[in-house]
Design a protein around this motif. Structure first.
Motif, PDB file in Angstrom:
ATOM      1  N   LEU A 110       7.818  13.353  -2.767  1.00 62.93           N
ATOM      2  CA  LEU A 110       8.536  12.147  -2.363  1.00 62.93           C
ATOM      3  C   LEU A 110       9.779  12.490  -1.550  1.00 62.93           C
ATOM      4  CD1 LEU A 110       8.304  10.014  -5.631  1.00 62.93           C
ATOM      5  CD2 LEU A 110       7.287   9.452  -3.430  1.00 62.93           C
ATOM      6  N   ALA A 111      10.497  13.544  -1.974  1.00 64.09           N
ATOM      7  CA  ALA A 111      11.704  13.931  -1.247  1.00 64.09           C
ATOM      8  C   ALA A 111      11.366  14.377   0.175  1.00 64.09           C
ATOM      9  CB  ALA A 111      12.426  15.049  -2.007  1.00 64.09           C
ATOM     10  N   ARG A 112      10.295  15.152   0.311  1.00 64.11           N
ATOM     11  CA  ARG A 112       9.886  15.587   1.657  1.00 64.11           C
ATOM     12  C   ARG A 112       9.417  14.409   2.490  1.00 64.11           C
ATOM     13  NH1 ARG A 112       7.686  19.940  -1.453  1.00 64.11           N
ATOM     14  NH2 ARG A 112       5.642  18.915  -1.455  1.00 64.11           N
ATOM     15  N   THR A 159      22.028   3.523  -5.688  1.00 60.27           N
ATOM     16  CA  THR A 159      22.109   2.780  -6.945  1.00 60.27           C
ATOM     17  C   THR A 159      21.296   1.492  -6.887  1.00 60.27           C
ATOM     18  OG1 THR A 159      24.158   1.686  -6.211  1.00 60.27           O
ATOM     19  CG2 THR A 159      24.382   3.715  -7.508  1.00 60.27           C
ATOM     20  N   SER A 160      21.132   0.945  -5.702  1.00 56.80           N
ATOM     21  CA  SER A 160      20.367  -0.296  -5.568  1.00 56.80           C
ATOM     22  C   SER A 160      18.881  -0.085  -5.824  1.00 56.80           C
ATOM     23  CB  SER A 160      20.576  -0.895  -4.181  1.00 56.80           C
ATOM     24  OG  SER A 160      20.089  -0.012  -3.180  1.00 56.80           O
ATOM     25  N   ARG A 161      18.440   1.165  -5.927  1.00 55.73           N
ATOM     26  CA  ARG A 161      17.027   1.461  -6.164  1.00 55.73           C
ATOM     27  C   ARG A 161      16.737   1.798  -7.630  1.00 55.73           C
ATOM     28  NH1 ARG A 161      15.169   2.537  -0.861  1.00 55.73           N
ATOM     29  NH2 ARG A 161      16.867   3.009   0.577  1.00 55.73           N
ATOM     30  N   LEU A 201      12.004   6.639  -1.304  1.00 54.06           N
ATOM     31  CA  LEU A 201      13.284   6.655  -2.013  1.00 54.06           C
ATOM     32  C   LEU A 201      13.254   5.718  -3.218  1.00 54.06           C
ATOM     33  CD1 LEU A 201      15.891   6.764   0.906  1.00 54.06           C
ATOM     34  CD2 LEU A 201      15.252   8.605  -0.659  1.00 54.06           C
ATOM     35  N   ASP A 202      12.587   4.582  -3.088  1.00 51.13           N
ATOM     36  CA  ASP A 202      12.468   3.666  -4.223  1.00 51.13           C
ATOM     37  C   ASP A 202      11.763   4.342  -5.398  1.00 51.13           C
ATOM     38  OD1 ASP A 202      13.766   1.631  -2.924  1.00 51.13           O
ATOM     39  OD2 ASP A 202      11.931   0.624  -2.262  1.00 51.13           O
ATOM     40  N   ILE A 233       0.837  -1.208   0.000  1.00 49.33           N
ATOM     41  CA  ILE A 233       0.000   0.000   0.000  1.00 49.33           C
ATOM     42  C   ILE A 233       0.871   1.257   0.000  1.00 49.33           C
ATOM     43  CG2 ILE A 233      -1.675   1.328   1.341  1.00 49.33           C
ATOM     44  CD1 ILE A 233      -2.932  -1.254   2.218  1.00 49.33           C
ATOM     45  N   SER A 234       1.930   1.264   0.781  1.00 48.02           N
ATOM     46  CA  SER A 234       2.812   2.432   0.806  1.00 48.02           C
ATOM     47  C   SER A 234       3.487   2.629  -0.542  1.00 48.02           C
ATOM     48  CB  SER A 234       3.857   2.274   1.915  1.00 48.02           C
ATOM     49  OG  SER A 234       4.649   1.115   1.715  1.00 48.02           O
ATOM     50  N   GLU A 235       3.799   1.544  -1.255  1.00 46.16           N
ATOM     51  CA  GLU A 235       4.399   1.679  -2.586  1.00 46.16           C
ATOM     52  C   GLU A 235       3.409   2.297  -3.565  1.00 46.16           C
ATOM     53  OE1 GLU A 235       5.661  -2.205  -3.633  1.00 46.16           O
ATOM     54  OE2 GLU A 235       7.505  -2.138  -2.423  1.00 46.16           O
TER      55      GLU A 235
END
Length: 520
Positions: free
Chosen positions: A23-25, A91-93, A38-39, A10-12
């Motif tokens: 998203l940044a905030r 980078t992993s995202r 962050l994803d 749900i959060s995604e």
């Protein structure tokens, strides 16, 4: 926080609906939303400037330009393990990188390339730096930036769209792509040079193509392959879309190839470019194969649009492609005006009875009578989009409203149409009881059609095409000449009357609804 927002899925979903500033905030203010925010924020990257800004500017100095004018960043101090951990956190995202070699983003690529060669000793034992990376689009492996693309050795990568420059390093990179990106499914490579590619590029690209067994879409619009690579492509059961530029060298190689009985069995979309100014390689290429695509796009840049060559190409298409599978066909001549032809030149295409999309107006202009248009309509009853002409040179034939009504009767699914007709013969149309209604037509371009009574033409169109809001005038705004201004003004008047007639019809409908409402 509501318990539902603690569910990862749900959060995604919530984060995927937010813009980047939000998203940044969110990532900075809510720990529960930090990872999903962050994803979503780093999932698709337009360039890699944010990644380069994670490290302090004091780590690099800009060296003097070399003989080619290229300025390289020199690393003063390698990243610490903590800094590598920070880089890996983001980078992993990443899943998609767009335009990473555009001039605007080259400084960040230059700096990241400087740290790529200073990975920690245990770096190879760690998971890949870009474990989720799926696609690189709009990339230009310039000679000074090849190391960076070797750094993006993500086994997860399945899609790449790159353009090739000159340089031995770029050639080596093309040869090594099959090893660096073993799971490629969608591959597009363009050559940014006018002359033919050297044999080293053809050899390297062919080696890479032969190493990929799961290709779904391939676009090589400016490059060639060797015989073994053609054999490999023709045997791929996963390939559904193929785009090739036809060189004079490709036909001998294709003839030498040992092909399966049914090459490219799952091919749906086929696009062929023939840039040769004299010989139609496209016809010969089609003659080597018997394919069953659902979509065909042919484009020629040479002096191809002559009546005989138009007929030859259409006969080759009809002879070599499956009549039951083809649903879309586009033929385009990019550097010569369309050829004036008669119905016999395009009649070979009538064997494709399942066509839904036909666009030949940039390749040839058929001279059609009302009976010719009727034959076309009965041959393609499933048509949804037809582009057949935008100008007709006198004394060529033009259909009238009779042929236009035949087309609508026999092609009831038609939604988009571009055709030139003679609209001056419309008195026989009874606008109160028209012989045909087409409620699906949304786009109609009559282009340079003759016109003498705008109000009458608007009345006819409103009667037989109730959903049509206006006649598309795009052709006039791009290609009209000063001597066409009078006709342009008449077609603008048609659109004015169409708008007025729609207002009256909508007003009458509203009145009827009020009258029919039951009294309480």
């Amino acid at each position: 926080m509501h318990a539902a927002l603690q569910i990862t899925e749900i959060s995604e979903v919530v984060c995927n609906l937010l813009d980047q500033p939000t998203l940044a905030r969110l990532a900075r203010t809510c720990r529960a939303f930090e990872d999903p925010a962050l994803d979503a924020l780093w999932k698709v990257m337009q360039g890699l400037e944010p990644l380069a800004r994670l490290l302090p500017d004091s780590m690099w100095i800009l060296e003097d330009a070399d003989a080619t004018g290229f300025q390289r960043y020199k690393l003063v101090q390698p990243p610490s393990p903590e800094q590598w951990k920070l880089v890996r956190k983001y980078t992993s995202r990443m899943m998609v990188i767009l335009g990473c070699s555009a001039p605007l983003y080259l400084p960040s690529i230059n700096r990241l390339q400087a740290i790529a060669v200073h990975s920690p000793p245990s770096f190879e034992l760690l998971p890949p730096l870009f474990p989720k990376l799926k696609a690189i689009k709009g990339a230009f492996p310039r000679p000074g930036y090849i190391t960076f693309f070797y750094w993006l050795n993500a086994p997860s990568l399945t899609e790449m769209d790159i353009s090739w420059f000159d340089g031995d390093l770029a050639i080596d990179f093309i040869s090594d792509m099959g090893t660096i990106y073993p799971n490629m499914k969608v591959f597009s490579l363009h050559c940014l040079r006018d002359k033919d590619p050297p044999n080293a590029v053809i050899s390297g690209l062919s080696k890479t193509i032969r190493s990929w067994n799961r290709l779904v879409r391939v676009e090589l619009s400016t490059l060639d392959l060797d015989t073994a690579a053609y054999e490999h492509l023709m045997r791929l059961e996963s390939l559904t879309s193929l785009t090739l530029r036809l060189f004079y060298r490709c036909l001998p190689r294709l003839r030498q190839a040992v092909l399966p009985q049914k090459p490219l069995p799952m091919l749906a979309d086929l696009t062929l470019y023939d840039r040769d100014p004299h010989i139609p390689w496209m016809i010969e290429w089609l003659s080597c194969l018997h394919l069953s695509p659902s979509s065909l796009h042919c484009e020629t840049g040479g002096s191809f649009a002559e009546p005989q060559r138009v007929s030859d190409l259409y006969y080759a298409i009809a002879a070599q492609l499956c009549h039951k599978s083809l649903e879309r066909i586009t033929v385009h001549a990019s550097s010569s005006p369309p050829a004036q032809v008669d119905l016999s030149s395009i009649r070979p295409l009538f064997s494709f009875s399942r066509l839904r999309y036909v666009n030949i107006l940039h390749f040839c202009v058929p001279s059609l009578s009302d009976n010719d248009l009727l034959e076309l309509a009965t041959s393609w009853p499933l048509l949804q989009d037809l582009g057949v002409s935008y100008w007709v040179e006198p004394p060529a034939l033009m259909p009238t409203f009779r042929g236009f009504c035949h087309l609508l009767q026999h092609c009831p699914h038609l939604q988009h149409l571009c055709i030139v007709i003679d609209t001056r013969d419309s008195e026989w149309v009874d606008v109160a009881r028209p012989i045909v209604h087409n409620h699906g037509m949304h786009s109609l371009a009559f282009a340079y059609s003759s016109l003498d009574d705008p109000k009458r033409v608007a009345s006819v169109l409103c009667a037989i095409l109730p959903s049509l809001k206006k006649v598309n005038m795009g052709w006039w705004y791009h290609d009209s000449l000063p001597e066409d201004e009078a006709l342009l003004a008449l077609w603008n008047e048609v659109n004015y009357h169409l708008g007025e007639l729609r207002k009256c019809r909508d007003s009458d409908r509203d009145t009827a609804q009020v009258v029919l409402q039951p009294t309480t």
